[in-house]
Enzyme design. Sequence first.
Site, PDB file in Angstrom:
ATOM      1  N   GLY A   1       7.913   5.639  -7.963  1.00  0.00           N
ATOM      2  CA  GLY A   1       7.727   5.489  -9.252  1.00  0.00           C
ATOM      3  C   GLY A   1       7.656   6.771  -9.941  1.00  0.00           C
ATOM      4  O   GLY A   1       8.170   6.963 -10.977  1.00  0.00           O
ATOM      5  N   THR A   2       6.998   7.824  -9.408  1.00  0.00           N
ATOM      6  CA  THR A   2       6.900   9.172  -9.971  1.00  0.00           C
ATOM      7  C   THR A   2       8.337   9.856 -10.084  1.00  0.00           C
ATOM      8  O   THR A   2       8.460  10.476 -10.878  1.00  0.00           O
ATOM      9  CB  THR A   2       5.841  10.078  -9.145  1.00  0.00           C
ATOM     10  OG1 THR A   2       4.487   9.460  -9.239  1.00  0.00           O
ATOM     11  CG2 THR A   2       5.980  11.479  -9.633  1.00  0.00           C
TER      12      THR A   2
ATOM     13  N   SER B   1       7.284   1.030 -10.135  1.00  0.00           N
ATOM     14  CA  SER B   1       7.014   1.382  -8.659  1.00  0.00           C
ATOM     15  C   SER B   1       6.512   0.035  -8.089  1.00  0.00           C
ATOM     16  O   SER B   1       5.582  -0.539  -8.501  1.00  0.00           O
ATOM     17  CB  SER B   1       5.625   2.458  -8.695  1.00  0.00           C
ATOM     18  OG  SER B   1       5.279   2.595  -7.541  1.00  0.00           O
ATOM     19  N   ALA B   2       7.176   0.092  -6.716  1.00  0.00           N
ATOM     20  CA  ALA B   2       6.966  -1.154  -6.293  1.00  0.00           C
ATOM     21  C   ALA B   2       5.638  -1.810  -5.665  1.00  0.00           C
ATOM     22  O   ALA B   2       5.249  -2.550  -5.809  1.00  0.00           O
ATOM     23  CB  ALA B   2       8.074  -1.359  -5.134  1.00  0.00           C
ATOM     24  N   HIS B   3       5.061  -0.392  -5.274  1.00  0.00           N
ATOM     25  CA  HIS B   3       3.591  -0.839  -4.530  1.00  0.00           C
ATOM     26  C   HIS B   3       2.651  -1.186  -5.769  1.00  0.00           C
ATOM     27  O   HIS B   3       1.747  -1.730  -5.326  1.00  0.00           O
ATOM     28  CB  HIS B   3       3.202   0.358  -4.107  1.00  0.00           C
ATOM     29  CG  HIS B   3       2.811   1.543  -4.656  1.00  0.00           C
ATOM     30  ND1 HIS B   3       1.357   1.810  -5.410  1.00  0.00           N
ATOM     31  CD2 HIS B   3       3.356   2.667  -5.142  1.00  0.00           C
ATOM     32  CE1 HIS B   3       1.241   2.904  -5.994  1.00  0.00           C
ATOM     33  NE2 HIS B   3       2.472   3.358  -6.152  1.00  0.00           N
TER      34      HIS B   3
ATOM     35  N   CYS C   1     -17.219  13.148 -12.180  1.00  0.00           N
ATOM     36  CA  CYS C   1     -18.167  13.229 -10.995  1.00  0.00           C
ATOM     37  C   CYS C   1     -17.629  12.514  -9.739  1.00  0.00           C
ATOM     38  O   CYS C   1     -18.149  12.540  -8.778  1.00  0.00           O
ATOM     39  CB  CYS C   1     -19.293  12.963 -11.257  1.00  0.00           C
ATOM     40  SG  CYS C   1     -19.847  11.627 -12.487  1.00  0.00           S
TER      41      CYS C   1
END
Length: 485
Positions: A69-70, A194-196, A323
């Site tokens: 996807g990126t 993005s497939a995941h 944090c």
Amino acid sequence: MPYFDAAATAPLHPVAREALLAALDEGWADPARLYREGRRARLLLDAAREAAAEAVGCRPDELVFTPSGTYAVHSGISGALAGRRRVGRRLLHSAVEHSSVLHAATRHEAAGGTLSEVPVDRTGRVAAEDVAATLRPDTALVCLQSANHEVGTEQPVEAVADHCREAGVPLLVDAAQSLPWGPVPGGWSLLAASAHKWGGPPGVGLLAVRKGTRFSPQGPQDERESGRVPGFGNLPAVIAAAASLRALRAAAESGPDEAARLRRLVDRIRVRVPELVPDVEVVGDPVRRLPHLVTFSCLYVDGESLLHELDRAGFSVSSGSSCTSSTLTPSHVLRAMGVLSEGNVRISLPYGTPEEAVDRFLTVLPEVVRSVRERLAVPAGPAASAARQAPGSPTAAAPETVTPEAATGSPGGLVLDALGKRCPLPVIELAKVIGEVPVGGTVTVLADDEAARLDIPAWCAMREHEYLGERAAERGAAYMVRRRV
């Protein structure tokens, strides 16, 4: 062990697993070859493209598969900007876009382009009118997510698309979070996913570019995927990704509404968590949101400890608290929204999450938060002036305070030195000393933790004190608070 982090990556869908195993036997060959195995692979690839295009709402020849996807976001942005370089080099995006968009924007600016960022409200939503007001003749591209990956807020894609169409500017939509739940509405020009995120295997993304959109692929090109994605793709993974997406859509159309069921579970979390745990802020739009995602922040809680304790209790969740990361800065999404960041928890339920798992989470959470607060020696009430140090706890040391009038600018003002202390300690120490000044008196907190810029104003709103703003200090910043109760 309940897995509540589907927004990061969803568990592999059973249909994806079956399709992947079958494709390893039948779809391993090069689909560009003319022999039998190649023709079979080509038929499988074409079927996968048609299924994905139907789910997206575009033509099959407008969609290509990418390695992630990126990659789809980066290549979509670079190709659209290059295709409109004669118009201008200005990229417009919202303040809460995914990091892939922000990284692409940073690279564009470093190469001489210009950026404009559209702010969001406290729910994380942009106003379509703000986007319209920011459009200029040199705007080459607008980027807008369909729904936020951290807080679930849905964006007004359709209204923004209308403004972009009137201005003649293409709109790229990052649909990674929303595509599992249905097609993206509106006249977008480019779309990435993005497939995941929907239960397909990792390593598969998709990029759709509508006909008529100026697009010039950047980088090395070859004959595959319309020249937009070079190299031999992972065909078995592509087939599995398309099969799982098609299965999700078919189940939504023919069976019980899983989105509605998960929305009811999330609604229960949104209502019950503030009832069960004191000093909690639920963030994101309560109505216009993804059905499976909810985010809340717990005052006086170390986010990293909270996630570890929830993991020990058997729950996998994520967080946008500073944090919980090595950067020591809160999530850019929470920062843009101006909401509490400490003790942040994101819950995103995968398909099939049982109701009993949510009930057990609501049973476990109050004790987990209480135990973390106890270790940090959190004051018992809003006007508590001090809290006893827990035996052997170095983080519970009494706050260092000084009262020089020159430092505060007002007689009787109190200065709290929280330099070098990380979230949530500056806010905890503020709560301990606020009772030492009279009503109307001031406390100035010296802090160099970036999270203090969000958490001190949020604490003031939750505790009904007046936040007076910040000013530069020799180290960090000085945050000024006036006691009201």
